[in-house]
Design an enzyme around this catalytic site. Structure first.
Site, PDB file in Angstrom:
ATOM      1  N   GLU A  23      -9.239 -35.199  18.780  1.00  0.00           N
ATOM      2  CA  GLU A  23      -8.121 -35.645  17.948  1.00  0.00           C
ATOM      3  C   GLU A  23      -6.806 -35.476  18.702  1.00  0.00           C
ATOM      4  OE1 GLU A  23      -9.200 -35.169  13.443  1.00  0.00           O
ATOM      5  OE2 GLU A  23      -8.935 -33.185  14.308  1.00  0.00           O
TER       6      GLU A  23
ATOM      7  N   CYS B 249      -5.742 -34.957   5.515  1.00  0.00           N
ATOM      8  CA  CYS B 249      -4.414 -34.459   5.894  1.00  0.00           C
ATOM      9  C   CYS B 249      -3.351 -35.556   5.889  1.00  0.00           C
ATOM     10  CB  CYS B 249      -4.482 -33.830   7.284  1.00  0.00           C
ATOM     11  SG  CYS B 249      -5.411 -34.830   8.468  1.00  0.00           S
TER      12      CYS B 249
HETATM   13  O1  FUB Z   1      -7.307 -29.366  10.835  1.00  0.00           O
HETATM   14  C1  FUB Z   1      -6.411 -29.834   9.865  1.00  0.00           C
HETATM   15  C2  FUB Z   1      -6.111 -31.294  10.090  1.00  0.00           C
HETATM   16  O2  FUB Z   1      -7.320 -32.035   9.963  1.00  0.00           O
HETATM   17  C3  FUB Z   1      -5.602 -31.660  11.454  1.00  0.00           C
HETATM   18  O3  FUB Z   1      -4.233 -31.569  11.608  1.00  0.00           O
HETATM   19  C4  FUB Z   1      -6.063 -33.053  11.593  1.00  0.00           C
HETATM   20  O4  FUB Z   1      -6.046 -33.523  12.911  1.00  0.00           O
HETATM   21  C5  FUB Z   1      -7.441 -32.990  10.999  1.00  0.00           C
HETATM   22  O5  FUB Z   1      -8.343 -32.506  11.917  1.00  0.00           O
HETATM   23 ZN    ZN Z   2      -3.907 -36.339   9.417  1.00  0.00          ZN
END
Ligand code: FUB
Ligand code: ZN
Length: 649
Positions: A313, A397
């Site tokens: 990510e 999120c």
């Molecule tokens: O881990 C919390 C949130 O979920 C992260 O900021 C996003 O990238 C997703 O993985």
């Molecule tokens: Zn997000």
């Protein structure tokens, strides 16, 4: 005192000296947005996006139920993911901003209800986390990757926003108890802690600003200093790759490269900038500038999105910016807005706003559907028709993150200090801006981003000697992006113009601003005229994905070609270098936009399926942020300039 009263009333509930800031962003509560671009988006967030967040958080998913279970002492297990609490808090924060924009008793009642449930889930020692409380309380604070701090940080941000919006302290008091619990467990002479997902750092600075309790600032600073000492390695992170993933390889002040998870990185640098604003820590500033250059010069999409790889990510290697496989999370673009605002305020340099504007109008805004109730998690720059906007996500999120950003977009329009006013974004609004001890009313009228004319009327009330700095965007000065990762492929000699009370000024640009120093009086008018010619952009040769391709930009908006406007196809178009794109007013669903039309070679398979044919056809490009609102279909931002790059299958 009567003169001072309007000034005091116009300030957010909390102000604190951030001695090392060049200027302070003007709080969105002082900026009433009334234009045709952002105002409908604020309304849509208030009416549609928040409804979607509330419905999903409360009814479709167990997020609120988890709090109810803790409060009732139920023996049932936690449902969902260990960071789901954070989505409740982020939605609450967005509700708070929206309440400030448009009071809504029903929404406030809902927020109060949620806050009661959150408060009832707090343990007597201040701990609050539904995952550990329901599943394995004895294991709390044993695994840094488990987001207890991240959830807490989002609770603090919500609490501060809600207190500011309503004056109600319940969630703030819960957050203070939580922060005190954290502070009594971790810190110098206590236990070590490296936040597994940065967020608490920036939240603690907000808590410090509202409470003026220095302990929270010190705690934020300490958390940043915990990083890069290998404290989590072998314990939480068992692979060296994980330390890079969490920006934990070297101390923050020694960091030179962007690595790992994009949202974690953005929140951490935002927190570091916030701490530096109070402490003047030069080390943080130097490190952040170096890392910022690594992001913007080598690792940023033309949309201002970041974090190209889905595997982490986040960031991969320099110039690895695939279009169809772009991860480019909405939250990461939101984080770019946060961090670049802080960098601008610390340095007074508008190039950070150039990047902020790019991320805001493109990478971030793409995350929200035109209907307001569908979302993108990742934001690709090319699609064969497999992408669609979704109602919600398992990891959710992004929806509330884009909601809180749009609802508080007024935060990014102006900054000020006792030295003057900085005009950063061009948004129709009526604002009250503190300059020293005086409030200055500023009205901005504009049809930006569709039109480059921006009229500002200044009303200081009584004559005021001060400076007004008007940002001249890099894209209006031949600089596509700072650092040259992208450059203009065409020549455009049109220049921005700044007029004062009907007289054209010399365009002396320093740090990205034209500065006007004079005695201001009611009715003084500044006019900014930005050239809005359609520009072709190419990427540095190192970006393989964009080789032999151009992107189209007009003003701050990046454009794309979508099948919905082009007989279902977007991959069979050749944008030759000479093509001229003509702007026209149009709509995408109910969104008024400027589309760009060109006659271009379009390649298709002939009737006998044995030959290809190329025809000149009318091709329509739309603003990138509006794509995929008319169903799933093909899309491309980077158009091939030669036939060998097209795809006709
Ligand atoms: O881990 C919390 C949130 O979920 C992260 O900021 C996003 O990238 C997703 O993985
Ligand atoms: Zn997000």
């Amino acid at each position: 005192m009567r003169r001072l009263l309007p000034f005091l009333l116009a300030l957010p509930l909390f102000v604190s000296a951030q001695e090392h800031l060049h200027m302070q962003p003007v709080n969105f509560a002082n900026v009433t947005i009334n234009d045709a671009f952002w105002k409908p988006k604020l309304d849509k967030v208030a009416t549609k996006t928040l409804d979607a967040c509330i419905y999903q958080t409360e009814q479709k998913t167990p997020r609120i139920r988890n709090f109810e279970k803790v409060a009732s002492g139920s023996k049932e297990k936690h449902e969902g993911i260990f960071y789901d609490d954070s989505d409740v808090f982020k939605a609450l924060e967005a509700m708070a901003y929206s309440l400030k924009n448009r009071p809504n008793p029903a929404l406030e009642k809902k927020a109060d209800e949620w806050i009661d449930k959150v408060a009832a889930a707090q343990l007597p020692d201040g701990y609050l986390n539904t995952y550990y409380t329901l599943n394995e309380l004895s294991k709390r604070w044993t695994d840094m990757s488990m987001h207890e701090d991240y959830n807490g940080g989002h609770m603090i941000e919500a609490a501060v926003a809600y207190f500011d919006a309503t004056g109600k302290r319940k969630l703030l008091d819960v957050s203070i108890r939580w922060a005190d619990h954290f502070d009594s467990t971790f810190g110098p002479g206590k236990k070590h802690w490296v936040t597994g997902h940065q967020e608490l750092e920036l939240a603690l600075v907000k808590l410090y600003r509202v409470t003026q309790n220095h302990r929270y600032l010190k705690l934020a600073h300490w958390l940043l200093e915990e990083r890069g000492k290998k404290l989590a390695y072998g314990y939480t992170w068992t692979d060296w790759k994980d330390t890079a993933y969490a920006q934990d390889v070297v101390p923050v002040r020694e960091q030179k490269e962007i690595t790992g998870h994009a949202v974690r990185a953005m929140y951490m640098y935002t927190g570091a900038a916030d701490v530096a604003a109070h402490t003047g820590d030069e080390g943080y500033l130097l490190a952040m500038r170096t890392v910022w250059e690594d992001v913007v010069f080598r690792n940023m999409y033309i949309t201002g999105g970041i974090g190209s790889a889905g595997s982490n990510e986040g960031f991969s290697v320099d110039y690895d910016l695939p279009n169809e496989q772009a991860y480019c999370e909405t939250c990461a673009s939101v984080g770019m807005v946060f961090w670049n605002q802080r960098m601008n305020a610390l340095t007074g340099d508008a190039e950070y706003i150039d990047v902020l504007e790019r991320s805001l109008y493109n990478g971030a805004l793409d995350g929200l559907s035109l209907s307001g109730d569908r979302f993108f998690y990742g934001n690709v720059l090319a699609s064969t028709g497999k992408n669609s906007r979704r109602e919600w996500f398992g990891t959710a999120c992004c929806p509330a993150n884009i909601a809180r950003l749009v609802a508080s977009v007024g935060n990014y329009v102006y900054a000020s200090s006792d030295q003057g006013i900085w005009v950063n974004l061009f948004v129709g609004n009526n604002a009250s801006i503190p300059v020293g001890k005086q409030m200055v009313n500023m009205q901005m009228e504009t049809n930006y981003p569709w039109d480059g004319a921006v009229k500002m009327t200044v009303k200081p009330g009584k004559k005021l000697n001060t400076k007004i700095y008007v940002r001249i965007p890099g894209w209006a000065r031949g600089i596509a992006v700072p650092g040259g990762l992208y450059g203009f492929a065409d020549q455009d000699d049109a220049a921005a113009e700044v007029w004062l009370n009907g007289k054209k000024l010399d365009l002396n640009v320093a740090q990205g601003y034209v500065m006007i120093d004079r005695q201001w009086q009611d009715g003084d008018q500044i006019e900014l005229r930005l050239p809005m010619n359609v520009r072709k952009i190419h990427a540095r040769k190192e970006v393989n994905a964009d080789e032999g391709r151009i992107a189209i930009q007009r003003g701050p908006l990046v454009y794309c070609v979508e099948g919905a406007d082009n007989s279902g196809r977007a991959w069979n178009i050749v944008a030759d270098a000479q093509a001229s794109f003509v702007p026209a007013q149009a709509t995408v669903l109910d969104e008024p936009v400027i589309t760009l039309t060109a006659t271009l070679p379009v390649v298709s398979v002939g009737a006998n399926s044995l030959a290809v044919q190329t025809e000149q056809k009318k091709v329509v490009a739309i603003p990138y942020y509006t794509w995929c609102n008319r169903g799933s279909n093909e899309m491309q931002v980077w158009l091939p300039t030669a036939i060998r790059k097209i795809r006709i299958d």
